[in-house]
Motif scaffolding. Structure first.
Motif, PDB file in Angstrom:
ATOM      1  N   ILE A  84      44.769  19.033  41.364  1.00 36.78           N
ATOM      2  CA  ILE A  84      44.990  19.594  39.933  1.00 36.78           C
ATOM      3  C   ILE A  84      43.849  19.021  38.985  1.00 36.78           C
ATOM      4  O   ILE A  84      42.971  19.684  38.206  1.00 36.78           O
ATOM      5  CB  ILE A  84      46.221  19.050  39.121  1.00 36.78           C
ATOM      6  N   LEU A 119      49.341  33.779  42.849  1.00 37.54           N
ATOM      7  CA  LEU A 119      49.008  32.876  41.695  1.00 37.54           C
ATOM      8  C   LEU A 119      47.653  32.537  41.341  1.00 37.54           C
ATOM      9  O   LEU A 119      46.948  32.512  40.547  1.00 37.54           O
ATOM     10  CB  LEU A 119      49.889  31.668  41.904  1.00 37.54           C
ATOM     11  N   MET A 120      46.685  32.459  42.716  1.00 39.71           N
ATOM     12  CA  MET A 120      45.290  31.988  42.735  1.00 39.71           C
ATOM     13  C   MET A 120      44.596  33.074  41.899  1.00 39.71           C
ATOM     14  O   MET A 120      43.801  32.832  41.050  1.00 39.71           O
ATOM     15  CB  MET A 120      44.959  31.851  44.130  1.00 39.71           C
ATOM     16  N   LEU A 158      45.537  35.080  39.839  1.00 40.90           N
ATOM     17  CA  LEU A 158      46.033  35.049  38.088  1.00 40.90           C
ATOM     18  C   LEU A 158      45.317  33.894  37.347  1.00 40.90           C
ATOM     19  O   LEU A 158      45.260  33.953  36.212  1.00 40.90           O
ATOM     20  CB  LEU A 158      47.427  34.921  37.944  1.00 40.90           C
ATOM     21  N   LEU A 159      44.430  33.147  37.986  1.00 37.97           N
ATOM     22  CA  LEU A 159      43.701  32.263  37.196  1.00 37.97           C
ATOM     23  C   LEU A 159      42.673  33.002  36.243  1.00 37.97           C
ATOM     24  O   LEU A 159      41.865  34.051  36.773  1.00 37.97           O
ATOM     25  CB  LEU A 159      42.840  31.361  38.381  1.00 37.97           C
ATOM     26  N   PRO A 160      42.477  32.260  35.002  1.00 41.28           N
ATOM     27  CA  PRO A 160      41.264  32.977  34.403  1.00 41.28           C
ATOM     28  C   PRO A 160      40.138  32.728  34.808  1.00 41.28           C
ATOM     29  O   PRO A 160      39.691  31.301  34.917  1.00 41.28           O
ATOM     30  CB  PRO A 160      41.769  32.227  32.802  1.00 41.28           C
ATOM     31  N   ILE A 182      63.913  32.528  48.107  1.00 39.91           N
ATOM     32  CA  ILE A 182      62.820  32.281  47.992  1.00 39.91           C
ATOM     33  C   ILE A 182      62.314  31.221  46.809  1.00 39.91           C
ATOM     34  O   ILE A 182      61.784  30.217  47.230  1.00 39.91           O
ATOM     35  CB  ILE A 182      61.748  33.679  47.844  1.00 39.91           C
ATOM     36  N   ILE A 210      50.788  22.519  48.036  1.00 36.27           N
ATOM     37  CA  ILE A 210      52.242  23.145  47.420  1.00 36.27           C
ATOM     38  C   ILE A 210      52.702  24.068  48.514  1.00 36.27           C
ATOM     39  O   ILE A 210      54.225  23.785  48.777  1.00 36.27           O
ATOM     40  CB  ILE A 210      51.909  23.950  46.280  1.00 36.27           C
ATOM     41  N   TYR A 259      45.906  27.509  32.751  1.00 31.93           N
ATOM     42  CA  TYR A 259      44.730  26.577  33.497  1.00 31.93           C
ATOM     43  C   TYR A 259      43.714  26.501  31.967  1.00 31.93           C
ATOM     44  O   TYR A 259      43.627  27.167  31.144  1.00 31.93           O
ATOM     45  CB  TYR A 259      44.089  27.301  34.478  1.00 31.93           C
ATOM     46  N   ILE A 288      35.684  27.682  39.100  1.00 28.16           N
ATOM     47  CA  ILE A 288      36.305  26.776  38.594  1.00 28.16           C
ATOM     48  C   ILE A 288      36.227  25.368  39.692  1.00 28.16           C
ATOM     49  O   ILE A 288      36.284  24.232  39.175  1.00 28.16           O
ATOM     50  CB  ILE A 288      38.049  26.984  38.663  1.00 28.16           C
ATOM     51  N   ILE A 344      56.785  35.154  52.474  1.00 34.48           N
ATOM     52  CA  ILE A 344      56.757  35.613  50.859  1.00 34.48           C
ATOM     53  C   ILE A 344      56.563  34.486  49.959  1.00 34.48           C
ATOM     54  O   ILE A 344      55.645  34.639  48.979  1.00 34.48           O
ATOM     55  CB  ILE A 344      58.025  36.250  50.616  1.00 34.48           C
ATOM     56  N   ALA A 345      56.936  33.430  50.159  1.00 31.20           N
ATOM     57  CA  ALA A 345      56.699  32.196  49.170  1.00 31.20           C
ATOM     58  C   ALA A 345      55.166  31.980  49.174  1.00 31.20           C
ATOM     59  O   ALA A 345      54.613  31.691  48.246  1.00 31.20           O
ATOM     60  CB  ALA A 345      57.513  30.908  49.476  1.00 31.20           C
ATOM     61  N   VAL A 372      48.242  26.970  36.999  1.00 30.16           N
ATOM     62  CA  VAL A 372      47.482  28.234  37.125  1.00 30.16           C
ATOM     63  C   VAL A 372      47.435  29.126  35.819  1.00 30.16           C
ATOM     64  O   VAL A 372      46.725  29.526  35.228  1.00 30.16           O
ATOM     65  CB  VAL A 372      48.044  29.144  38.159  1.00 30.16           C
ATOM     66  N   VAL A 413      57.776  21.511  41.919  1.00 33.84           N
ATOM     67  CA  VAL A 413      56.627  21.988  42.556  1.00 33.84           C
ATOM     68  C   VAL A 413      56.212  23.358  42.129  1.00 33.84           C
ATOM     69  O   VAL A 413      54.941  23.751  41.824  1.00 33.84           O
ATOM     70  CB  VAL A 413      56.615  22.059  44.021  1.00 33.84           C
ATOM     71  N   MET A 470      45.060  22.756  46.045  1.00 36.87           N
ATOM     72  CA  MET A 470      46.336  22.715  45.554  1.00 36.87           C
ATOM     73  C   MET A 470      47.287  23.799  46.092  1.00 36.87           C
ATOM     74  O   MET A 470      48.410  23.304  46.433  1.00 36.87           O
ATOM     75  CB  MET A 470      46.209  22.818  44.071  1.00 36.87           C
ATOM     76  N   ARG A 486      40.521  20.251  39.962  1.00 36.93           N
ATOM     77  CA  ARG A 486      40.382  21.560  39.959  1.00 36.93           C
ATOM     78  C   ARG A 486      40.224  22.337  41.264  1.00 36.93           C
ATOM     79  O   ARG A 486      39.557  23.041  41.527  1.00 36.93           O
ATOM     80  CB  ARG A 486      39.110  22.055  38.994  1.00 36.93           C
ATOM     81  N   LEU A 507      52.527  32.485  46.184  1.00 37.52           N
ATOM     82  CA  LEU A 507      51.276  31.103  45.775  1.00 37.52           C
ATOM     83  C   LEU A 507      49.957  31.680  45.635  1.00 37.52           C
ATOM     84  O   LEU A 507      49.008  31.385  44.827  1.00 37.52           O
ATOM     85  CB  LEU A 507      51.487  29.975  46.685  1.00 37.52           C
TER      86      LEU A 507
END
Lengths: 319, 330, 301
Positions: free
Chosen positions: A277, A28-29, A31-33, C130, A289, C149, A39, A20-21, C146, C138, A285, A280, A25
């Motif tokens: 980071i 999240l990728m 959600l990048l603008p 979680i 993480i 950004y 990028i 799940i973690a 993100v 982190v 990343m 980019r 993540l």
């Protein structure tokens, strides 16, 4: 309850947490603008971006991307740094940097324990006396001293003002052991300081409690010397708590080393995160993480399991 | 021996509470079910004090809480003041609560340590909007006085400043605030020193007379029960064994389990021979109770019949009921 | 009829007097420092300092105790005193807001999970585990890098970055305080006074508000103070890594900017570093004070 069942009862939640973690993540990728591929190589051609999207699975949906990422990492393909001139294999980068970070953490633990054990024992033995009061106050103050503030102040004093060591840099131990240790002094001290305070307080509390146990009074009344009572009958049982705590700190320290490695420019895994980071390299990343989190969860579960197997008290309590 | 049945129910009389085939089960993990209460029936007549007796783990506390629907029982019916509680909605049930109150075992834990005594007692009054501040304050004083506590000294203190006995007095005062019909006392004195127990028992008796209460008195201590009850119900592993008035139960014990319980009551007489009739071992697990009579695994008279057929309650003498295939002396 | 209560036969144990834990000198120093920082954060604008973001090109990198710059200037000519004051404002606002909101949400979730149990509790515990399985630096690093950004094509404004930073820190705080609240509420919820309150007809949220929350609050408060400290550390770390608040607007950001000038104007580094350290230590002293007080009370109850 047999060990195998214990193992499964721990490993299944651990595995689901990891899944799940790492999935979050990946989310999240998304959600990048903007397009992550664009990028990563802002000056690259559209063709190159499409190529990268295909290679990383970014051209698929969220679940497709996650599955690609997960199966790749699981099979040992950690992805790449996509640089303008070409690429660097992340697997090789991790193989180079992980040992450095581990070394840093282990040095810090050794130094912290070396400071904490005598201080904690002496402090507990002299509970309430002036020595204990001073140690306790100092330790309480330093336990919360941020390691990065310490790192900067240390490098200001010992590197800039006194010129004893270089403020930044790293030499591998196989290249020049003396130089390696010298350069590690400041980062290790910055990490070890707070740790040592925590361990001292922990050991002190534990030893004070043990000293009040009947069997210690008994041992003392048999005429065994103080030093021997303290070592054999008090420190030994208390050391389990201390070592468990030290083991559990390993994971958390990986987080702390990110800043320390960045400040002292030590090529460890934390510095790679900082680098990814800045460069980019969002996919790299994500992988780094995720690996740190997996390591953290895995380590904590293992420590928990080991203490349960080795300490019959916890085993009985849970059964 | 421990069984079910309803022979002891009394259709006539001013019945306050009627419990039929009450079942309480808890899920423990995946496939395990704790059978805490398995088909208990009894009734309660206005002004009565019913004592529920049994060793710890027999389901007597669970029974008390299940009557109050905390939580709702798994099966059976609870009829209180001619209203069925088990099928009631949340709102209706809440409206019934003032009439049925509870006093708990741990006197310290049953009072919020952050609240001064006046607030502890005012809580039920505020929850139900009973009167303005002046009236509530007067009521607090009245209740504290009734519980033999000096309001001027007690009101502003917090529970941890008191001894167990004093806390139990405060609990009793609180339980009386809403003028209840019935109070369930869950081991109200077992956490207290023996010297204090008598005082609290006397207080309960006084309150019962003064406010016309009907009590259920849950206890593991037969000596205590003898002093307060008008009827005793002995429970074993979630089932009823024997129901009788206290004197009858002591003098004419019919159930082997009751006999063992009576035998375990310490009698302050050094010359009396030690009773050899104490039951051995721990009660079986409520996860997997024995078939037939639940007491058979520890019963000196157990027969094959006991394993096959569950005994029903039957009347052995006037007002004395027992659930046993081979009662004492038969 | 009244038995003069406390003199009755039951009063074998003496009435316990509430004894306050000894306030140490550390506690007073911590209070003084926090008050100073709070004062600077709120009323720092009254001080006769230049604007924190306006450089004075005549005084580049002057040392502290300069007549017109009491704490000196940075290598780029920014007044240190003004920057510290502004940094206090940002650092304190960011950490307090994050801990208050995150702590509020976390406590609510934790307490209700402990009170209602069941599937809801199971889900909450799982999610907390979680979130706690990723080291908090982190986690905020991933969120911030993100969600805030920023590059030439996607410039993120200062406000956006501060807001995203606060949101990331809130997300980090929720499980930390939520777990404490849940654990403590589980303990208090099993006390009989909760059952007593239910049995007299109190509604669930009334019980939570009146009985559980007040009893759980000290534990949350103690950890909350520690959390303020950790949030300040995380903020500083993020700034040092170049993804926190930019431009020297917070203490961490001042450190990040000053790090390169450590040889020429060391006060650019040690002043904000000490500010961060003292603030973190002070909040820890507070947290410890509350905890000791709490332990004393617990041992009585």
């Amino acid at each position: 309850m047999n060990i195998l069942r214990q193992l499964l009862r721990r490993l299944i939640p651990m595995f689901s947490i990891v899944v799940i973690a790492t999935f979050l993540l990946s989310l999240l990728m998304r959600l990048l603008p903007g397009d992550p591929a664009a990028i990563m190589i802002p000056n690259g051609s559209i063709d190159q971006q499409i190529e990268i999207a295909k290679e990383t699975g970014l051209d698929r949906g969220l679940f497709g991307y996650y599955w690609k990422w997960f199966s790749d990492v699981f099979t040992g393909d950690f992805g790449k740094y996509y640089l303008n001139g070409g690429y660097r294999d992340l697997g090789g980068v991790i193989a180079d940097t992980l040992p450095v970070t581990l070394m840093l953490i282990i040095y810090a633990q050794i130094v912290a324990l070396t400071i904490a054990i005598p201080l904690g024992l002496a402090s507990a033995y002299k509970e309430g006396k002036r020595f204990d009061r001073i140690t306790s106050t100092v330790m309480f103050t330093t336990v919360s001293f941020p390691s990065f503030a310490l790192a900067l102040i240390f490098s200001l004093i010992f590197a800039v003002n006194l010129g004893w060591v270089d403020p930044i840099g790293y030499v591998s131990p196989s290249e020049n052991l003396g130089e390696h240790l010298k350069l590690m002094i400041l980062p290790v001290m910055s990490l070890a300081f707070g740790l040592a305070s925590g361990y001292t307080r922990l050991l002190r509390t534990d030893v004070i409690a043990t000293l009040k146990d009947d069997y210690v009074t008994m041992a003392a009344s048999k005429g065994i010397s103080n030093r021997r009572v303290l070592w054999r009958h008090v420190f030994r049982p208390s050391s389990t708590t201390l070592l468990t705590s030290a083991a559990l700190n390993m994971g958390g320290l990986i987080g702390g080393t990110i800043v320390i490695e960045t400040i002292f420019v030590i090529p460890g895994i934390g510095y790679e995160i900082f680098y990814s980071i800045g460069a980019r390299q969002v996919v790299a990343m994500q992988t780094l993480i995720a690996l740190i989190s997996i390591g953290y969860v895995f380590f904590n579960t293992m420590v928990d399991l080991l203490t349960q197997i080795t300490d019959p008290r916890t085993r009985e309590r849970r059964a | 021996m421990a069984g079910s049945g309803k022979a002891h129910m009394r259709p006539e009389g001013d019945v306050v509470l009627e419990v039929n085939d009450l079942v309480v089960e808890f899920k423990l993990g995946k496939n395990q079910i704790v059978k805490a209460v398995s088909g208990v029936s009894f009734d309660l007549i206005r002004g009565e004090t019913l004592a529920v007796v049994g060793e710890s783990g027999c389901g007597k506390s669970t029974l008390g809480k299940a009557i109050l629907q905390l939580p709702k029982p798994t099966g059976g019916s609870v009829n209180f003041l001619s209203k069925e509680l088990t099928t009631m909605g949340k709102k209706e049930l809440r409206d019934m609560r003032p009439a049925m109150q509870m006093i708990f075992q741990d006197p310290v834990s049953s009072l919020d340590p952050r609240l001064p005594v006046s607030e502890v007692i005012a809580e039920p009054l505020r929850v139900w909007n009973r009167g303005n501040e002046v009236e509530i304050s007067a009521k607090i004083d009245e209740l504290l006085l009734a519980a033999n506590l000096d309001p001027a000294v007690v009101r502003d203190r917090r529970s941890y400043e008191f001894s167990g006995g004093q806390c139990q007095r405060i609990s009793i005062a609180r339980s009386l605030a809403l003028d209840p019909t019935m109070i369930i006392c869950d081991e109200p004195v077992s956490a207290l020193d023996v010297s204090v127990q008598a005082q609290i028992l006397n207080l309960l008796q006084d309150m019962k007379d003064r406010y016309g209460l009907t009590l259920i008195f849950i206890s593991h201590d037969l000596a205590v029960v003898k002093a307060v009850s008008t009827r005793v119900m002995v429970m074993y592993l979630g089932k009823v064994c024997e129901v009788a008035p206290p004197e009858e139960l002591y003098q004419n014990t019919k159930h082997h389990y009751t006999k063992a319980l009576v035998g375990s009551v310490p009698i302050p007489d050094p010359d009396r021979p030690i009773s050899g009739n104490l039951i051995q071992g721990e009660p079986p697990s409520p996860l997997n109770p024995p078939s037939g009579c639940r007491f058979r695994t520890r019963c000196p008279q157990a027969s094959d019949l006991c394993a096959q057929e569950e005994p029903q309650l039957r009347e052995v003498s006037l007002g004395h009921f027992v659930a046993c295939h081979h009662p004492v002396g038969e | 009829m009244p038995d003069n209560s406390l003199s009755s036969t039951e009063t074998a144990e003496p009435v316990v007097k509430t004894k306050k834990p000894r306030k140490t000198i550390g506690f007073y120093l911590a209070s003084a420092w926090i008050s100073l920082v709070m004062f600077l954060a709120l009323f720092g604008w009254v001080l006769p300092t230049p604007q924190w973001d306006e450089a004075s090109y005549d005084n580049l990198g002057v040392a502290p105790f300069h007549p017109s710059h009491i704490l000196g200037t940075t290598n780029d000519g920014y007044d240190m005193m003004a920057s510290i004051v502004n940094g206090a404002k940002i650092s304190i606002i960011v950490s307090l807001v994050a801990v208050l909101i995150g702590g509020g949400i976390g406590s609510f979730i934790g307490i209700t999970a402990a009170y209602f149990r069941g599937k809801y509790d199971f889900a909450v515990t799982m999610i907390f585990n979680i979130m706690l399985s990723i080291p908090n630096l982190v986690l905020s690093l991933a969120l911030l890098s993100v969600l805030a950004y920023s590059d030439e094509n996607n410039p993120a404004s200062m406000t956006r970055r501060v807001v995203v930073l606060i949101i990331s820190l809130i997300i980090v705080i929720i499980p930390i305080l939520g777990r404490i609240a849940r654990g403590s509420a589980l303990q208090w919820g099993s006390r009989e006074f909760v059952l007593a309150s239910k049995s007299m007809g109190s509604k669930n949220f009334f019980i939570i508000r009146k009985h559980i929350l007040p009893n759980v609050a000290p534990a949350i408060l103690a950890i909350g103070f520690l959390a303020v400290g950790s949030v300040i550390i995380v903020e500083g770390s993020l700034a040092l890594l170049g993804i926190g608040i930019p431009g020297g607007a917070s203490w961490g950001s001042m450190l990040a900017n000053g790090r390169g000038n450590i040889e020429y104007s060391p006060h650019e580094v040690y002043l904000p570093a000490l500010c961060i350290a003292f603030t973190v230590i002070s909040f820890n002293w507070f947290g410890d004070y509350v905890r000791v007080k709490l332990d004393k009370r617990e041992s009585k109850i």
